[in-house]
Write a protein that holds these residues in place. Structure first.
Motif, mmCIF file in Angstrom:
data_model
loop_
_atom_site.group_PDB
_atom_site.id
_atom_site.type_symbol
_atom_site.label_atom_id
_atom_site.label_comp_id
_atom_site.label_asym_id
_atom_site.label_seq_id
_atom_site.Cartn_x
_atom_site.Cartn_y
_atom_site.Cartn_z
ATOM 1 N N GLN A 1114 61.565 48.127 -13.020
ATOM 2 C CA GLN A 1114 62.532 46.978 -13.275
ATOM 3 C C GLN A 1114 62.441 46.100 -11.931
ATOM 4 O OE1 GLN A 1114 66.124 48.345 -14.975
ATOM 5 N NE2 GLN A 1114 64.907 48.984 -16.812
ATOM 6 N N GLY A 1115 62.033 46.553 -10.835
ATOM 7 C CA GLY A 1115 62.089 45.820 -9.639
ATOM 8 C C GLY A 1115 63.560 45.880 -8.933
ATOM 9 N N ARG A 1116 64.450 46.708 -9.358
ATOM 10 C CA ARG A 1116 65.521 47.027 -8.676
ATOM 11 C C ARG A 1116 65.406 47.631 -7.272
ATOM 12 N NH1 ARG A 1116 69.742 46.186 -12.270
ATOM 13 N NH2 ARG A 1116 69.254 45.986 -14.260
ATOM 14 N N ASN A 1117 64.873 46.941 -6.318
ATOM 15 C CA ASN A 1117 64.540 47.359 -5.017
ATOM 16 C C ASN A 1117 65.594 48.124 -4.283
ATOM 17 O OD1 ASN A 1117 62.182 46.225 -5.444
ATOM 18 N ND2 ASN A 1117 62.584 44.549 -4.112
ATOM 19 N N TYR A 1118 66.968 47.746 -4.635
ATOM 20 C CA TYR A 1118 68.079 48.241 -3.861
ATOM 21 C C TYR A 1118 68.343 49.676 -4.237
ATOM 22 C CZ TYR A 1118 70.747 46.949 -8.121
ATOM 23 O OH TYR A 1118 71.166 46.862 -9.349
ATOM 24 N N LEU A 1119 67.758 50.351 -5.265
ATOM 25 C CA LEU A 1119 67.906 51.563 -5.770
ATOM 26 C C LEU A 1119 66.694 52.363 -5.487
ATOM 27 C CD1 LEU A 1119 69.621 50.842 -9.404
ATOM 28 C CD2 LEU A 1119 70.750 51.722 -7.366
ATOM 29 N N ILE A 1120 65.721 51.689 -5.012
ATOM 30 C CA ILE A 1120 64.513 52.618 -4.717
ATOM 31 C C ILE A 1120 64.689 53.391 -3.571
ATOM 32 C CG2 ILE A 1120 62.086 52.474 -4.316
ATOM 33 C CD1 ILE A 1120 61.828 49.825 -5.925
ATOM 34 N N GLN A 1121 64.619 54.880 -3.541
ATOM 35 C CA GLN A 1121 64.642 55.868 -2.542
ATOM 36 C C GLN A 1121 63.306 55.703 -1.782
ATOM 37 O OE1 GLN A 1121 67.704 56.718 -1.607
ATOM 38 N NE2 GLN A 1121 68.552 55.286 -3.179
ATOM 39 N N SER A 1122 62.129 55.998 -2.393
ATOM 40 C CA SER A 1122 60.993 55.994 -1.587
ATOM 41 C C SER A 1122 59.834 55.628 -2.314
ATOM 42 C CB SER A 1122 60.875 57.812 -1.514
ATOM 43 O OG SER A 1122 59.634 58.020 -1.065
ATOM 44 N N MET A 1123 58.694 55.503 -1.699
ATOM 45 C CA MET A 1123 57.485 54.921 -2.178
ATOM 46 C C MET A 1123 56.566 56.041 -2.561
ATOM 47 S SD MET A 1123 57.182 51.609 -2.474
ATOM 48 C CE MET A 1123 59.061 51.314 -2.744
ATOM 49 N N LEU A 1124 57.183 57.593 -2.434
ATOM 50 C CA LEU A 1124 56.304 58.530 -2.744
ATOM 51 C C LEU A 1124 56.985 59.048 -4.057
ATOM 52 C CD1 LEU A 1124 56.077 60.593 0.768
ATOM 53 C CD2 LEU A 1124 54.486 59.237 -0.329
ATOM 54 N N LEU A 1125 55.774 59.219 -4.930
ATOM 55 C CA LEU A 1125 56.458 59.512 -6.473
ATOM 56 C C LEU A 1125 56.530 61.016 -6.240
ATOM 57 C CD1 LEU A 1125 53.556 57.872 -8.167
ATOM 58 C CD2 LEU A 1125 55.773 56.842 -8.051
ATOM 59 N N PRO A 1126 57.153 61.620 -7.531
ATOM 60 C CA PRO A 1126 57.327 63.016 -7.530
ATOM 61 C C PRO A 1126 56.177 63.588 -7.523
ATOM 62 C CG PRO A 1126 58.685 61.676 -9.167
ATOM 63 C CD PRO A 1126 57.869 60.878 -8.420
ATOM 64 N N GLU A 1127 56.387 65.083 -7.170
ATOM 65 C CA GLU A 1127 55.204 65.718 -7.087
ATOM 66 C C GLU A 1127 54.631 66.131 -8.421
ATOM 67 O OE1 GLU A 1127 54.169 70.666 -5.288
ATOM 68 O OE2 GLU A 1127 56.160 69.346 -4.846
ATOM 69 N N VAL A 1128 53.364 66.094 -8.627
ATOM 70 C CA VAL A 1128 52.502 66.358 -9.685
ATOM 71 C C VAL A 1128 52.229 67.621 -9.844
ATOM 72 C CG1 VAL A 1128 50.333 65.496 -11.193
ATOM 73 C CG2 VAL A 1128 51.513 64.169 -9.505
ATOM 74 N N LYS A 1129 52.799 68.424 -11.028
ATOM 75 C CA LYS A 1129 52.359 69.682 -11.438
ATOM 76 C C LYS A 1129 52.001 69.490 -12.965
ATOM 77 C CE LYS A 1129 55.917 71.665 -8.338
ATOM 78 N NZ LYS A 1129 56.926 72.704 -8.172
ATOM 79 N N GLY A 1130 51.967 68.647 -13.654
ATOM 80 C CA GLY A 1130 51.667 68.320 -14.952
ATOM 81 C C GLY A 1130 52.319 67.126 -15.652
ATOM 82 N N PRO A 1131 51.744 66.607 -16.749
ATOM 83 C CA PRO A 1131 52.615 65.613 -17.528
ATOM 84 C C PRO A 1131 54.229 65.839 -17.679
ATOM 85 C CG PRO A 1131 50.618 66.575 -18.828
ATOM 86 C CD PRO A 1131 50.828 67.475 -17.545
ATOM 87 N N ILE A 1132 54.865 64.668 -17.525
ATOM 88 C CA ILE A 1132 56.230 64.881 -17.974
ATOM 89 C C ILE A 1132 56.784 65.385 -19.060
ATOM 90 C CG2 ILE A 1132 58.296 63.022 -18.379
ATOM 91 C CD1 ILE A 1132 56.719 60.762 -17.034
ATOM 92 N N LEU A 1133 56.039 65.148 -20.237
ATOM 93 C CA LEU A 1133 56.525 65.829 -21.653
ATOM 94 C C LEU A 1133 55.205 66.909 -21.757
ATOM 95 C CD1 LEU A 1133 57.532 63.220 -23.766
ATOM 96 C CD2 LEU A 1133 58.981 64.842 -22.478
ATOM 97 N N PRO A 1134 55.512 68.071 -22.458
ATOM 98 C CA PRO A 1134 54.543 69.042 -22.707
ATOM 99 C C PRO A 1134 53.536 68.661 -23.759
ATOM 100 C CG PRO A 1134 56.680 69.757 -23.551
ATOM 101 C CD PRO A 1134 56.862 68.703 -22.550
#
Length: 1435
Positions: A1114-1134
């Motif tokens: 949504q482009g709310r830059n003041y809430l973005i903490q990092s440009m690194l996404l979460p670590e990938v271990k699999g899809p969000i939903l099984p």
């Protein structure tokens, strides 16, 4: 303290010191102790405790010194060049000089242990008449007597011959030989060859030697420790000889085989080696045998034959050994490049074997063998073929093994890398680095077996490089840095990450953290994210460095504090530019690893300061920009690679960016490199453009956090000037300038900066209003940039976009300009979305601008043929449609994250140069932004969903299985999922605005269902939007309105889906009424809003990650903490997320029961939750069955069993019972039953057997004999499934049989699946027979299992197949017992059973009379029993 003796003191002085020491009664510095003898197991004793007559050894112990030498430093010792230049003074005390140079006494010795000589024989010298022992000269020894060895010097050969001659002089007499030979006149050769009798033979003698041998070969008597040890040995040897003489050849062979079967093979090899002896011993034995053969003529004839045969065999073996040795050392003068001459001193007897190294190398092996050969590499890291004949002057033959082959093996290079010679260490590391670089490029895939990178890492290559980095020699350090860069960094990865930086959400990237499943433990599942990260950090800190590096190389390097060493090299060593660039690449890769790695780099003392000061200065020598200038040092010169490292480091988090901008003065550097045009920078043109590009990217990253916006006001004129010059890129691209691509990347970085500045300014008014209306001090302060400061740039960009879109038909020009055009389109989407939210903007004006943009730009664009061809390219470039395009490279290792793919990234791939994905994703983003703001324009874009290429791509993508999640596939698929989401979002708006949209609804719903189970971490916002607006939207399930329920009923009536009618099981609940599948589908379709609310509430655990994802999208830059996404271990939903509410409830109940508690906090609307879950699954199984094909049928049944395991009587609720029965009928169709496999591992289930045991216990407790529950118990009992399931019921839970009263008409599985093939497990057959005979299993209690038991017992007792004796006795015994049964009904059923028949009241048909074969067999078995009984009575 007693002084030490000094030089010049006499022996009297020493005695005086001794008297003083004894008078003072001081404790000695050492004491004598008795060291434990490992062979005797004695304990250590002191002098006082030791008996007087006991043998002892003196052991000198050094107090306060370790037994082992101190660990040496990894680097080899260096030879001093100024050792001879040391200055010594005359008055210098030698003692003090020794003390000052004494490193450690253990470098000389640690223990002084007296050798044990208690068992050694003491001989007196032989008296001679000479005053001194007589010496001998080697010339006195006959030269003909030689030992058959090619590896001994002349002196050694002479000495061996002399010892052999002396031993021959003391040989036993002829009478002794005859006496020993005649002791066993009938003895035969007990062994045969040496291989056949390993204990009784050597390599060149036979068992006959035992008849003449005076000394044993294996027993020495050294461990006896007594003076009579030799006598004991001789007694044992004599006893062995007597035993052998009394045994025949067959007995000896049997004993030998028994020993070989009992002894360890390693022990056998050891005994053979002891028996074999050395070459010298072999010659001595041969000489002794020759002497004994002189007396063989006096032996009897039979013995002479044995001896002659043995001699023949021995001579043959000796000849073969001699031939091998001769072929090994057979060298003549012609083979030597230098011919030895007789007049040379001491060359009268030429030792050719010592000159073997001088002869020419043999030719390489030309023939191809099946056996793999050792890989050898050139100095350039290239693989040298095994048959390559290269000249020796290339320097590729300096190795011992396989001397004829050119090149060096990895083992030899490892050995050279630790050499004391600096050039060898440097060369080895350079060659290893080149090998690694070529291996990562895939050059050895078709030539070598296995992975070179895995082999090197397992051999410790990483820590070899780390040790080499600590070397004090600059060349070794440089080679180690280059090899480490080749191991860690892929320049192609960096190229494509820079290429996608300006894509939609391209700035965010997954961390380079290897996916390590071994380190994840089940006990950590209940911990939240923070606790998990802290716990994992503590575990890593306690692990050794090699263990950490085994699953994560970067983390292992950080544990070795590599950043400190690299800082030292940059700051102190100041290497050449190539090494500096390699170090910066390594640091960039480490910064991509994780936020923790970025923090460690920032916290490293003087690392960032050194890089900013030395490689990002504000001024430098202008001679650098002169053409042909060769840089000898990169220090003090601005470097684009350093700016890129700072940019990647800033992507680690907003706090890291703030530190870089403020503490490390990167704001002033940004102003310096952005304000000046690249042409004016005193750098080479390409380097200047790259530096400016990276500066803009760094600023864009800071703006994405809402930081560095004050620079926008200061540099606004510069940005306007750049935007005004962007249309000039058309002429640059048309002229095919070599700098065109770099200029386009710089322009894309500028527009990306404006995108994030516009997003930041778009929320200024909202934050200002919140701050003024709230008194909370924790409110986010508004940024220092307003909307009116950014809105004036939109006309420049839109004008440039129109000019660039006119070139879309020019393929080459468009391919160069596409990245910049993509950022233009993204900018317009961001601009209008932010503009519509500004209170200062007139909404009418905004809508009019959107209408103008649609009519003047977008609609003409969509009608162009070039856009049509782009949609057609989606399927060839898709990673979903072509899974192999994003599969990991063959040389990729799991401990080093890499984006390399098999086959690289060709132009027709998702990130290739011809890929349509970036532009079409940006175009769909703009269209969605327009239709979201102006709903009336939705119909204008209806043509988008009608493109044939898009429909083919969507149809193919959702049906193909997703690629496995790897770093490369996750990075690529994330961009593809963006395009699919925008297509679905546009389809959602079309569903309510376009009447003819229904034709695409089913396709888009299937895509949405597939996308839900594929979206990766970081895209939680997209998953939430799909769940909210698409998955449960009735518009995407047109079957609910178009006669879908009626079609389901009609299908059940006509039996279109099954070959037999599937009757739904009834219920014990009186209020439970049966309903057709159509009625259940109609009710489920009406409950879709409630179903959606149920699922959204069960995914509330994703709320924290959802907030971060929404801020990014949504482009709310003041809430973005990092440009690194979460670590990938699999899809969000099984993949089985449709069953998630049911699984969640079951887990809550199971976890509570595991802790010994009773869960009383189940939701109040538990019945509704389970009902909605079952309704949704029924809808999908009926109308979207293919979307659930990835879930095995066994897994679906296991999830459905949770209905009976959650709550005591939950399954008796009428709606739950109806929907469970409806789903059961779906899963019991013939195709589903054929695919049912309960023996294979099921996802999310540790053991199906344990689940079934829980189901049996639950049925036993709360089933009330419910038929539906009974069917779930009966399903796993089919014959083709594990016998343990049937044993668990008939062996441990037989009480269930009284309540398992499922009627034969309500069982949805054919009886043949239970009765055939015949049962072969004897224990289960006995349980069947026992339950039938004891009455535990009756037809009126459990008709289904009664039929099964009768069928299998009948088949068993009348089976006449050949089998084991136990089985045959059991079936005959069971047949006799059946014949003697008192219960005539059971007896008739067991004897006259024919075939199963579900229509029959019994469930099977009976023979009216037994077939003749069975009758005869029955009579035979029963008459035999009568005969045996009669015989027993008579006796």
């Amino acid at each position: 303290m007693f002084s030490r003796p000094k030089p010049g003191e006499s022996e009297a002085d020493l005695l005086h010191f001794q008297n003083q020491f004894l008078a003072a009664r001081a404790s000695p510095a050492v004491k004598v102790v008795k060291k434990a003898d490992k062979r005797k197991g004695e304990k250590r004793t002191t002098d006082a405790e030791r008996p007087l007559l006991q043998d002892s050894k003196d052991v000198v112990m050094l107090d306060d010194f370790p037994d082992t030498l101190p660990a040496l430093t990894p680097a080899p010792p260096k030879k001093s060049k100024i050792k001879s230049a040391y200055v010594h003074f005359e008055d210098e005390d030698p003692e003090e000089r020794l003390e000052s140079h004494d490193r450690h006494i253990t470098a000389v010795f640690s223990k002084i242990i007296e050798r044990d000589t208690s068992a050694a024989a003491v001989t007196m010298p032989v008296p001679t008449g000479d005053p001194f022992p007589r010496t001998f000269h080697r010339s006195e020894i006959k030269s003909e007597v030689k030992v058959a060895s090619g590896r001994k010097s002349i002196f050694a050969q002479k000495m061996a011959a002399r010892r052999a001659a002396e031993k021959a002089a003391t040989a036993p007499s002829a009478a002794d030989c005859v006496q020993i030979g005649s002791a066993a006149p009938n003895a035969q050769d007990p062994g045969g060859s040496a291989e056949e009798v390993p204990f009784l033979s050597t390599r060149d003698d036979k068992a006959g030697d035992f008849l003449t041998s005076q000394q044993p070969c294996l027993i020495t008597g050294e461990g006896l420790g007594s003076q009579k040890s030799e006598e004991e040995v001789q007694a044992i040897h004599k006893e062995n000889l007597e035993k052998l003489q009394s045994m025949s050849e067959e007995e000896i062979m049997q004993e030998q085989e028994r020993l070989l079967a009992q002894l360890d093979p390693s022990l056998v090899a050891f005994l053979k080696s002891r028996r074999g002896g050395s070459e010298g011993q072999k010659k001595e034995l041969k000489m002794e045998q020759n002497r004994q053969e002189e007396f063989v003529e006096s032996l009897p004839v039979a013995q002479h034959g044995v001896r002659s045969s043995l001699s023949t065999q021995e001579s043959g073996l000796e000849e073969s050994v001699r031939e091998e040795e001769n072929t090994k050392v057979e060298i003549t003068d012609d083979d030597l490049p230098v011919k030895p001459k007789k007049e040379w001193i001491h060359m009268d007897n030429v030792e050719f074997e010592k000159l073997e190294w001088m002869k020419d190398l043999p030719l390489p092996q030309q023939k191809k063998t099946k056996k793999g050969m050792q890989a050898r590499f050139s100095l350039k890291g290239e693989l040298i073929p095994a048959d390559a004949d290269l000249p020796t002057h290339l320097g590729l033959h300096h190795h011992g093994e396989e001397a004829e082959r050119a090149g060096y093996s990895l083992q030899e290079l490892f050995h050279l890398s630790r050499s004391q010679v600096i050039q060898q260490r440097t060369l080895a590391l350079q060659v290893l680095g080149r090998i690694v670089q070529k291996a990562r490029a895939g050059e050895f895939v078709s030539s070598l077996k296995g992975s070179i990178l895995r082999l090197l890492l397992d051999a410790g290559f990483l820590f070899l490089l780390r040790f080499s980095l600590d070397d004090a020699v600059d060349n070794v350090m440089a080679a180690a840095v280059g090899a480490l860069r080749a191991l860690l960094v892929s320049l192609d990865d960096e190229k494509y990450l820079d290429w996608t930086f300006s894509w939609y959400q391209g700035m965010a990237a997954f961390p380079f953290v290897p996916s390590n499943e071994e380190e994840e433990e089940e006990e950590d599942e209940e911990l939240n994210g923070t606790e998990k990260s802290q716990d994992k950090k503590l575990k890593d800190e306690n692990k050794p460095d090699p263990d950490v590096a085994r699953y994560d190389v970067v983390k292992g390097l950080l544990k070795t504090r590599i950043q400190h060493r690299l800082r030292y090299i940059l700051e102190v060593v100041r290497p050449v530019p190539t090494v500096v660039l390699d170090i910066l690449h390594i640091l960039t890769h480490i910064a991509r690893h994780s936020s923790e790695a970025c923090s460690q780099l920032l916290d490293c003392p003087r690392l960032i300061e050194t890089i900013v000061r030395e490689f990002l200065p504000t001024q430098w020598d202008p001679q650098v920009a002169e053409p042909g200038c060769l840089l000898t040092s990169l220090h003090g010169v601005a470097c684009a690679t350093a700016m890129k490292f700072i940019r990647v480091l800033a992507g680690g988090g907003r706090n890291a960016t703030a530190r870089l901008l403020n503490k490390f003065e990167m704001k002033s550097r940004l102003s310096r490199f952005i304000a000046e045009d690249p042409v004016d920078l005193l750098l080479p043109r390409e380097e200047a453009i790259r530096l400016s590009t990276e500066a803009f990217r760094l600023w864009a990253v800071a703006a994405a956090y809402g930081q560095a916006c004050d620079l926008y006001r200061d540099l606004y004129p510069v940005l306007v000037r750049i935007l005004q010059s962007l249309p000039e890129l058309l002429s640059t691209c048309s002229e095919k300038s070599p700098l065109a691509e770099l200029c386009v990347q710089r322009a894309s970085a500028v527009v990306t900066l404006l995108i994030h500045v516009t997003q930041t300014a778009g929320y200024t008014a909202e934050l200002q209003a919140k701050l003024s209306s709230s008194e909370d001090s924790e409110q986010v302060p508004p940024p220092s940039i307003a909307w009116n400061q950014v809105s004036g740039l939109q006309p420049f960009l839109e004008t440039s976009l129109k000019k660039f879109l006119q070139e879309i038909s020019q393929t080459e020009t468009w391919q160069t300009l596409q990245p910049l055009t993509t950022t233009y389109v993204i900018y317009l989407g961001v601009y209008y979305r932010a503009c519509s939210q500004q209170p200062s903007v007139n909404p009418v004006d905004c809508l009019e601008e959107l209408e103008r943009l649609t009519s003047e730009v977008l609609q003409p664009l969509l009608s162009q043929p070039a856009i049509q061809s782009m949609w057609d390219l989606l399927r060839p470039c898709s990673a979903l449609c072509n899974p192999l395009s994003c599969s990991p490279a063959p040389e990729s290792v799991f401990s080093i994250a890499s984006l390399s793919c098999t086959g690289g990234k060709p132009p027709l791939s998702l990130v290739g140069s011809k890929s349509p994905f970036p532009f079409l994703t940006a175009l769909l983003f703009l269209i969605n932004s327009i239709t979201d703001i102006h709903k009336g324009l939705t119909s204008k874009y209806s043509s988008v969903l009608g493109f044939r290429g898009l429909k083919d791509y969507l149809h193919q993508s959702w049906q193909s299985g997703p690629p496995s999640v790897t770093p490369s596939s996750a990075w690529i698929l994330r961009h593809e999922y963006h395009l699919q989401y925008f297509v679905l979002a546009l389809a959602r708006r079309m569903a309510g605005a376009c009447p003819n949209y229904t034709q695409h609804a089913s396709l888009h719903h299937c895509v949405a269902m597939a996308l839900l189970s594929r979206l990766l971490p970081g895209s939680e916002h997209l998953a939430y939007e799909v769940l909210l607006d698409l998955a449960f939207n009735p518009e995407f399930l047109p079957e609910g309105k178009a006669g879908g329920p009626e079609a389901a009923d009609f299908s059940d009536i006509l039996h279109l889906d099954s070959s037999a009618k599937l009757a739904q099981p009834g219920s014990v609940a009186a209020s439970c009424s049966k309903a057709t599948r159509g009625a259940l589908l109609r009710e489920s379709y009406q409950d879709l809003p409630s179903i959606r609310s149920c699922y959204l509430s069960h995914f509330v655990h994703l709320q924290p990650t959802l907030v971060h994802s929404q801020a990014s999208y949504q482009g709310r830059n003041y809430l973005i903490q990092s440009m690194l996404l979460p670590e990938v271990k699999g899809p969000i939903l099984p993949s089985d997320w449709p069953f998630f509410p049911l699984i969640s409830l079951y887990n809550r109940v199971t976890n509570a029961e595991t802790r010994g508690a009773v869960l009383n906090s189940l939701p109040l609307d538990l019945v509704n939750t389970v009902t909605w879950n079952l309704q949704w699954v029924l809808l999908l199984e009926t109308w979207r069955a293919k979307t659930l094909q990835s879930i095995p049928t066994a897994a679906k049944l296991a999830r459905l069993m949770c209905v009976f395991l959650t709550g005591s009587d939950l399954f008796l609720e009428a709606p739950i019972h109806r929907y469970t029965a409806a789903l059961l009928s779906v899963y019991c169709q013939p195709k589903a039953l054929d695919s049912l496999n309960l023996d294979a591992p099921l996802p999310g289930l540790a053991s199906f057997h344990d689940l079934y045991i829980s189901l049996l216990e639950q049925f036993e407790a709360v089933s009330f004999g419910d038929p539906l529950f009974g069917v779930f118990v009966l399903l796993p009992l089919q014959k083709r499934f594990s016998v343990h399931l049937r044993l668990s019921l008939f062996g441990e839970h037989t009480s269930i049989l009284k309540a398992l009263g499922v009627p034969l008409q309500q069982i949805p599985v054919p009886l043949e699946r239970y009765t055939s093939p015949p049962e072969d497990n004897l224990n289960l057959l006995r349980l069947y027979f026992r339950t039938l005979v004891t009455g535990a299993l009756r037809h009126n209690w459990c008709p289904v299992l009664y039929v099964v038991a009768v069928a299998h017992v009948n088949s068993f007792i009348f089976s006449q197949d050949s089998t084991t004796q136990e089985t045959d006795a059991a079936r005959k015994s069971m047949l006799r017992k059946t014949w003697l049964l008192v219960d005539e009904t059971l007896k008739k059923h067991l004897l006259y059973y024919k075939l199963p028949n579900a229509e029959s009241p019994l469930g099977f048909d009976l023979y009216e009379q037994l077939p003749p074969m069975r009758l005869r067999y029955l009579q035979t078995v029963t008459q035999k029993e009568n005969t045996e009984n009669a015989t027993a009575q008579v006796s």
